[in-house]
Design a protein around this motif. Structure first.
Motif, PDB file in Angstrom:
ATOM      1  N   ASP A 148      23.583  35.822  36.768  1.00  0.00           N
ATOM      2  CA  ASP A 148      22.985  37.104  37.138  1.00  0.00           C
ATOM      3  C   ASP A 148      23.208  37.444  38.612  1.00  0.00           C
ATOM      4  O   ASP A 148      23.057  38.598  39.014  1.00  0.00           O
ATOM      5  N   GLU A 149      23.541  36.432  39.412  1.00  0.00           N
ATOM      6  CA  GLU A 149      23.875  36.631  40.819  1.00  0.00           C
ATOM      7  C   GLU A 149      25.184  35.891  41.107  1.00  0.00           C
ATOM      8  O   GLU A 149      25.189  34.833  41.732  1.00  0.00           O
ATOM      9  N   PRO A 150      26.304  36.442  40.624  1.00  0.00           N
ATOM     10  CA  PRO A 150      27.583  35.729  40.715  1.00  0.00           C
ATOM     11  C   PRO A 150      28.033  35.475  42.155  1.00  0.00           C
ATOM     12  O   PRO A 150      27.830  36.316  43.034  1.00  0.00           O
ATOM     13  N   LYS A 151      28.609  34.297  42.343  1.00  0.00           N
ATOM     14  CA  LYS A 151      29.151  33.985  43.660  1.00  0.00           C
ATOM     15  C   LYS A 151      30.677  33.897  43.626  1.00  0.00           C
ATOM     16  O   LYS A 151      31.317  33.943  44.658  1.00  0.00           O
ATOM     17  N   TYR A 152      31.272  33.771  42.453  1.00  0.00           N
ATOM     18  CA  TYR A 152      32.728  33.673  42.339  1.00  0.00           C
ATOM     19  C   TYR A 152      33.364  35.010  41.953  1.00  0.00           C
ATOM     20  O   TYR A 152      34.174  35.546  42.702  1.00  0.00           O
ATOM     21  N   ILE A 153      33.042  35.528  40.782  1.00  0.00           N
ATOM     22  CA  ILE A 153      33.634  36.786  40.318  1.00  0.00           C
ATOM     23  C   ILE A 153      32.648  37.911  40.616  1.00  0.00           C
ATOM     24  O   ILE A 153      31.577  37.989  40.019  1.00  0.00           O
ATOM     25  N   LEU A 154      33.040  38.747  41.573  1.00  0.00           N
ATOM     26  CA  LEU A 154      32.158  39.807  42.038  1.00  0.00           C
ATOM     27  C   LEU A 154      32.544  41.142  41.412  1.00  0.00           C
ATOM     28  O   LEU A 154      33.723  41.432  41.226  1.00  0.00           O
ATOM     29  N   THR A 155      31.521  41.943  41.111  1.00  0.00           N
ATOM     30  CA  THR A 155      31.741  43.297  40.622  1.00  0.00           C
ATOM     31  C   THR A 155      31.814  44.222  41.827  1.00  0.00           C
ATOM     32  O   THR A 155      30.945  44.190  42.696  1.00  0.00           O
ATOM     33  N   ILE A 156      32.859  45.021  41.876  1.00  0.00           N
ATOM     34  CA  ILE A 156      32.985  46.054  42.899  1.00  0.00           C
ATOM     35  C   ILE A 156      32.704  47.366  42.168  1.00  0.00           C
ATOM     36  O   ILE A 156      33.553  47.879  41.440  1.00  0.00           O
ATOM     37  N   TRP A 157      31.499  47.858  42.323  1.00  0.00           N
ATOM     38  CA  TRP A 157      31.010  48.988  41.533  1.00  0.00           C
ATOM     39  C   TRP A 157      31.930  50.193  41.645  1.00  0.00           C
ATOM     40  O   TRP A 157      32.363  50.559  42.712  1.00  0.00           O
ATOM     41  N   GLY A 158      32.242  50.754  40.493  1.00  0.00           N
ATOM     42  CA  GLY A 158      33.085  51.932  40.426  1.00  0.00           C
ATOM     43  C   GLY A 158      34.570  51.634  40.485  1.00  0.00           C
ATOM     44  O   GLY A 158      35.394  52.530  40.333  1.00  0.00           O
ATOM     45  N   ILE A 159      34.936  50.350  40.726  1.00  0.00           N
ATOM     46  CA  ILE A 159      36.357  50.000  40.825  1.00  0.00           C
ATOM     47  C   ILE A 159      36.727  48.914  39.822  1.00  0.00           C
ATOM     48  O   ILE A 159      37.554  49.118  38.948  1.00  0.00           O
ATOM     49  N   GLY A 160      36.122  47.736  39.965  1.00  0.00           N
ATOM     50  CA  GLY A 160      36.490  46.633  39.079  1.00  0.00           C
ATOM     51  C   GLY A 160      35.903  45.315  39.549  1.00  0.00           C
ATOM     52  O   GLY A 160      34.708  45.220  39.831  1.00  0.00           O
ATOM     53  N   TYR A 161      36.769  44.311  39.698  1.00  0.00           N
ATOM     54  CA  TYR A 161      36.322  42.957  40.023  1.00  0.00           C
ATOM     55  C   TYR A 161      37.232  42.322  41.058  1.00  0.00           C
ATOM     56  O   TYR A 161      38.384  42.695  41.206  1.00  0.00           O
ATOM     57  N   LYS A 162      36.671  41.312  41.744  1.00  0.00           N
ATOM     58  CA  LYS A 162      37.468  40.487  42.636  1.00  0.00           C
ATOM     59  C   LYS A 162      36.891  39.081  42.652  1.00  0.00           C
ATOM     60  O   LYS A 162      35.720  38.877  42.330  1.00  0.00           O
ATOM     61  N   PHE A 163      37.737  38.129  42.995  1.00  0.00           N
ATOM     62  CA  PHE A 163      37.275  36.759  43.184  1.00  0.00           C
ATOM     63  C   PHE A 163      36.858  36.651  44.638  1.00  0.00           C
ATOM     64  O   PHE A 163      37.615  37.015  45.552  1.00  0.00           O
ATOM     65  N   ASN A 164      35.655  36.174  44.878  1.00  0.00           N
ATOM     66  CA  ASN A 164      35.082  36.089  46.218  1.00  0.00           C
ATOM     67  C   ASN A 164      35.967  35.243  47.129  1.00  0.00           C
ATOM     68  O   ASN A 164      36.210  34.075  46.861  1.00  0.00           O
ATOM     69  N   ASP A 165      36.413  35.832  48.221  1.00  0.00           N
ATOM     70  CA  ASP A 165      37.239  35.081  49.181  1.00  0.00           C
ATOM     71  C   ASP A 165      36.386  34.438  50.279  1.00  0.00           C
ATOM     72  O   ASP A 165      36.910  33.819  51.195  1.00  0.00           O
ATOM     73  N   LYS A 166      35.080  34.521  50.151  1.00  0.00           N
ATOM     74  CA  LYS A 166      34.172  33.919  51.129  1.00  0.00           C
ATOM     75  C   LYS A 166      33.581  32.596  50.651  1.00  0.00           C
ATOM     76  O   LYS A 166      32.747  32.019  51.310  1.00  0.00           O
ATOM     77  N   VAL A 167      33.996  32.138  49.481  1.00  0.00           N
ATOM     78  CA  VAL A 167      33.463  30.881  48.927  1.00  0.00           C
ATOM     79  C   VAL A 167      34.275  29.730  49.479  1.00  0.00           C
ATOM     80  O   VAL A 167      35.460  29.748  49.545  1.00  0.00           O
TER      81      VAL A 167
END
Length: 167
Positions: A148-167
């Motif tokens: 419910d609070e993802p740290k790896y696969i992030l939702t970018i609202w209105g666009i899509g998804y990205k893998f967190n580059d800050k992990v």
């Protein structure tokens, strides 16, 4: 920011055209034979994608493209197509692994659902956002400490998804 990868669909007409062009008019290039071989493999169905790069073969070996990725608590091994989290094996379907690996390989880059679909499936994109959303939801349940609070696969609202580059 320079893109790590660009996915372009190649249909059978373009494959055949490239094949014939390389056979009839091969360029004076050290890579032409390798490209011709790759196109043959695509036409025959042995592979469904090619990675074209300006990086020289001697440099590719030093990139460790096939080595495992360690990202936070995750270890992604493309050779064995396996994932572990905190040392425990994570059971993924082939498409879940492909999505995870694609996003992880392109950490920090935002992809639309259509781009993810085109990168992972070889067919034309079906206008069904819920398909990718369902895969992302299942992936998060398997790899995230708190889905419910993802740290790896992030939702970018209105666009899509990205893998967190800050992990």
């Amino acid at each position: 920011m320079k893109k790590n990868i660009s996915v372009i669909s190649m249909d059978s007409v373009l494959q055949e055209w490239l094949l014939q062009k390389l056979i009839k008019e091969p360029p004076e290039s050290d890579s032409a034979k390798e490209l011709l071989s790759g196109i043959y493999d695509m036409v025959s169905g042995e592979v469904n994608s090619l990675l074209l790069s300006t990086v020289k073969n001697s440099e590719i070996a030093s990139l460790n493209l096939s080595d495992e990725m360690k990202i936070g608590e995750l270890v992604i091994n493309p050779k064995s197509r396996s994932v572990t989290r905190m040392g425990q094996a994570v059971s993924l379907t082939p498409k879940e692994f492909d999505i995870l690996y694609f996003l992880a390989e392109n950490r920090g880059e935002v992809f639309t659902k259509e781009q993810i679909y085109k990168a992972v499936w070889s067919e034309n994109y079906l206008l069904d956002d819920s398909n990718i959303m369902a895969f992302i939801r299942k992936l998060r349940k398997k790899i995230e400490p708190n889905p419910d609070e993802p740290k790896y696969i992030l939702t970018i609202w209105g666009i899509g998804y990205k893998f967190n580059d800050k992990v």
